[in-house]
Design a protein around this motif. Structure first.
Motif, mmCIF file in Angstrom:
data_model
loop_
_atom_site.group_PDB
_atom_site.id
_atom_site.type_symbol
_atom_site.label_atom_id
_atom_site.label_comp_id
_atom_site.label_asym_id
_atom_site.label_seq_id
_atom_site.Cartn_x
_atom_site.Cartn_y
_atom_site.Cartn_z
ATOM 1 N N LEU A 91 28.597 -3.347 -8.016
ATOM 2 C CA LEU A 91 27.362 -3.436 -8.803
ATOM 3 C C LEU A 91 26.881 -2.051 -9.212
ATOM 4 C CD1 LEU A 91 25.403 -6.061 -6.657
ATOM 5 C CD2 LEU A 91 26.527 -6.476 -8.847
ATOM 6 N N ASN A 92 26.383 -1.932 -10.439
ATOM 7 C CA ASN A 92 25.786 -0.663 -10.852
ATOM 8 C C ASN A 92 24.342 -0.591 -10.342
ATOM 9 O OD1 ASN A 92 24.209 -2.230 -12.629
ATOM 10 N ND2 ASN A 92 25.581 -1.883 -14.356
ATOM 11 N N LEU A 93 23.640 0.472 -10.699
ATOM 12 C CA LEU A 93 22.279 0.683 -10.198
ATOM 13 C C LEU A 93 21.364 -0.485 -10.524
ATOM 14 C CD1 LEU A 93 20.091 2.446 -8.903
ATOM 15 C CD2 LEU A 93 19.790 3.575 -11.126
ATOM 16 N N PHE A 94 21.414 -0.955 -11.769
ATOM 17 C CA PHE A 94 20.555 -2.060 -12.163
ATOM 18 C C PHE A 94 20.893 -3.328 -11.382
ATOM 19 C CE2 PHE A 94 19.537 -5.730 -14.866
ATOM 20 C CZ PHE A 94 18.181 -5.500 -15.090
ATOM 21 N N GLY A 95 22.175 -3.584 -11.197
ATOM 22 C CA GLY A 95 22.603 -4.757 -10.447
ATOM 23 C C GLY A 95 22.133 -4.702 -8.994
ATOM 24 N N GLN A 96 22.198 -3.514 -8.398
ATOM 25 C CA GLN A 96 21.728 -3.355 -7.025
ATOM 26 C C GLN A 96 20.230 -3.630 -6.923
ATOM 27 O OE1 GLN A 96 22.922 0.550 -5.672
ATOM 28 N NE2 GLN A 96 25.080 0.193 -6.189
ATOM 29 N N LEU A 97 19.475 -3.163 -7.905
ATOM 30 C CA LEU A 97 18.028 -3.399 -7.904
ATOM 31 C C LEU A 97 17.702 -4.885 -8.046
ATOM 32 C CD1 LEU A 97 16.809 -0.407 -10.113
ATOM 33 C CD2 LEU A 97 16.523 -0.679 -7.640
ATOM 34 N N VAL A 98 18.479 -5.583 -8.881
ATOM 35 C CA VAL A 98 18.269 -7.028 -9.053
ATOM 36 C C VAL A 98 18.531 -7.753 -7.732
ATOM 37 C CG1 VAL A 98 19.147 -9.124 -10.171
ATOM 38 C CG2 VAL A 98 18.764 -7.049 -11.525
ATOM 39 N N ILE A 99 19.638 -7.413 -7.082
ATOM 40 C CA ILE A 99 19.990 -8.056 -5.815
ATOM 41 C C ILE A 99 18.958 -7.733 -4.736
ATOM 42 C CG2 ILE A 99 21.694 -8.120 -3.948
ATOM 43 C CD1 ILE A 99 22.530 -9.647 -6.433
ATOM 44 N N MET A 100 18.477 -6.496 -4.701
ATOM 45 C CA MET A 100 17.456 -6.109 -3.729
ATOM 46 C C MET A 100 16.159 -6.881 -3.956
ATOM 47 S SD MET A 100 18.272 -2.034 -3.757
ATOM 48 C CE MET A 100 16.735 -1.545 -2.998
ATOM 49 N N SER A 101 15.798 -7.071 -5.217
ATOM 50 C CA SER A 101 14.592 -7.845 -5.528
ATOM 51 C C SER A 101 14.733 -9.290 -5.063
ATOM 52 C CB SER A 101 14.317 -7.808 -7.034
ATOM 53 O OG SER A 101 14.138 -6.484 -7.491
ATOM 54 N N LEU A 102 15.916 -9.852 -5.267
ATOM 55 C CA LEU A 102 16.161 -11.222 -4.826
ATOM 56 C C LEU A 102 16.078 -11.339 -3.311
ATOM 57 C CD1 LEU A 102 19.122 -12.177 -7.186
ATOM 58 C CD2 LEU A 102 16.856 -13.229 -7.186
#
Length: 427
Positions: free
Chosen positions: A381-392
């Protein structure tokens, strides 16, 4: 704040193994995953972190699993300080309590969880000691007892519990710890007091019956679609395959500890796992998802509607309309959050060309359900993907209602008037 403290501690040089470097996002992601008891990781917990780093992760799992408000109330009680009303109300929301009179469940949460985890560590020690010796055996027992009870999914082997595929004793101990953590503390309180009152609350009955139905159906579907793990027939015997199928029917709801890679599952098995991760465990437990009682209530409501019944009844009790509205709202908002996350990740990530939607959907539900099982795309996952997963992960652990109320500042605004009632076509 708990995630921030964990991030600072894991950034310390003493947290990372010699010769390895850890980026801020890796530390931030790990701290979020541990606090939200998810188990998704960007680096190997077994090899990347030192004993200090692993201890920090274990403490984050404990705080995240039992709930920060539990520890806040416990500290107030220990120093004999009167708990403020605002703290009581926040604890009520965090622990999914119906009223403030149930706040004494905090005592039970601390005592019962520590007792179960100590017993779990003791049983695990009998298996770990011959393999790893005294010191390592004790630490492995403590860490995995916390991880299993808090349904966190972290492990110190690098491949989850795949080394114990043919170890019935280990699988049974972990299964008991996972179920104990996912039942919910109010359910435990009700069960422990049953000998006094000979009565179970509606919440307990709905949670136990729904959980039992989901478990039985999950086992049957996995048994049929995976042919009782026929792909492992050259590694373990038929009874051991049966036990692993039972374990597989337990873990996807929120635990994250697996005995074989989920990439070996059939398409039907992957689909069932996604559904189970979305459902999750019982309210007031260490589990994520929309919760079993939500699914049970909506199923009961649907049956009553199809039968033309005015009320939704269960165990000689009638559900309140506000209860039904809350369940419908939670289910709808959860679907919207999951679909939005899937759309964002599909659009922004470099995914496998084959069946990329399944990979993303699985990853999103693993984060939202705080399950932690992955098909292997977490590290890519790139940075944005990591942030999305962390939010979830954060939403899944804190709770949809708590998060949405904070965003919209929802306050009960009672109006002095009501609009005329009118129907629309449905279905």
């Amino acid at each position: 704040m708990v995630i921030a403290i964990g991030t600072v501690l894991l950034l310390l040089p003493c947290s990372t193994a010699s010769g390895l470097r850890t980026s801020f996002m890796t530390v931030f992601f790990t701290s979020t995953s541990a606090t939200c008891v998810t188990g998704l990781t960007l680096v190997s917990t077994a090899t990347h972190w030192t004993l200090f780093g692993q201890t920090v992760i274990a403490l984050l799992m404990e705080v995240g699993g039992l709930g920060f408000m539990t520890f806040a109330v416990m500290m107030s009680l220990m120093i004999r300080r009167r708990v403020r009303m605002s703290t009581r109300l926040l604890t009520q929301e965090a622990l999914n309590l119906d009223n403030l009179s149930q706040l004494n469940v905090v005592y039970l949460i601390i005592k019962l969880s520590l007792l179960i985890q100590v017993c779990g560590a003791a049983f695990l020690f009998f298996d770990f000691y011959p393999r790893y010796g005294l010191g390592k055996g004790i630490w492995f027992s403590i860490f995995h007892s916390i991880s299993a009870f808090c349904n966190a999914g972290f492990d110190l082997f690098g491949n989850s519990m795949e080394n114990y595929l043919n170890d019935p004793y280990m699988i049974c101990v972990l299964a008991v710890l996972i179920v104990a953590g996912s039942l919910g503390f109010l359910v435990w309180k009700d069960l422990l007091n049953y000998h006094k009152y000979h009565h179970l609350f509606l919440h307990t009955q709905l949670a136990l019956r729904t959980g039992a139905v989901i478990f039985v159906l999950s086992f049957i579907v996995y048994f049929v679609t995976e042919h009782n793990l026929a792909q492992l027939s050259n590694q373990i015997s038929y009874p051991q395959r049966l036990l692993n199928t039972l374990f597989m029917a337990i873990t996807p709801r929120t635990a994250g500890l697996v005995t074989f890679p989920y990439t070996k599952l059939s398409a039907a098995g992957i689909s069932l796992t996604i559904i189970l991760m979305f459902i999750g465990g019982t309210p007031g437990s260490t589990a994520g998802g929309v919760k079993t009682t939500t699914i049970g209530l909506l199923a009961t409501q649907s049956i009553a509607t199809l039968r033309g019944q005015r009320d939704t009844n269960f165990a000689h009790r009638r559900f309140t309309q506000s209860n039904i509205n809350r369940a419908l709202t939670l289910f709808f908002v959860a679907l919207c959050i999951v679909m939005l996350a899937i759309l964002l990740l599909v659009e922004t990530q470099d995914l496998p060309k084959h069946d990329s939607l399944s990979y993303v959907t699985f990853e999103v539900l693993a984060a939202f359900g705080t399950t932690g099982i992955s098909l292997g795309i977490t590290q890519s996952l790139n940075l944005f993907g990591q942030l999305v997963i962390m939010s979830l992960m954060f939403i899944g652990r804190v709770g949809i209602y708590t998060v949405m109320f904070s965003i919209f500042n929802a306050q009960p605004n009672v109006k002095s008037y009501r609009y005329p009632e009118e129907s629309v076509l449905i279905g």
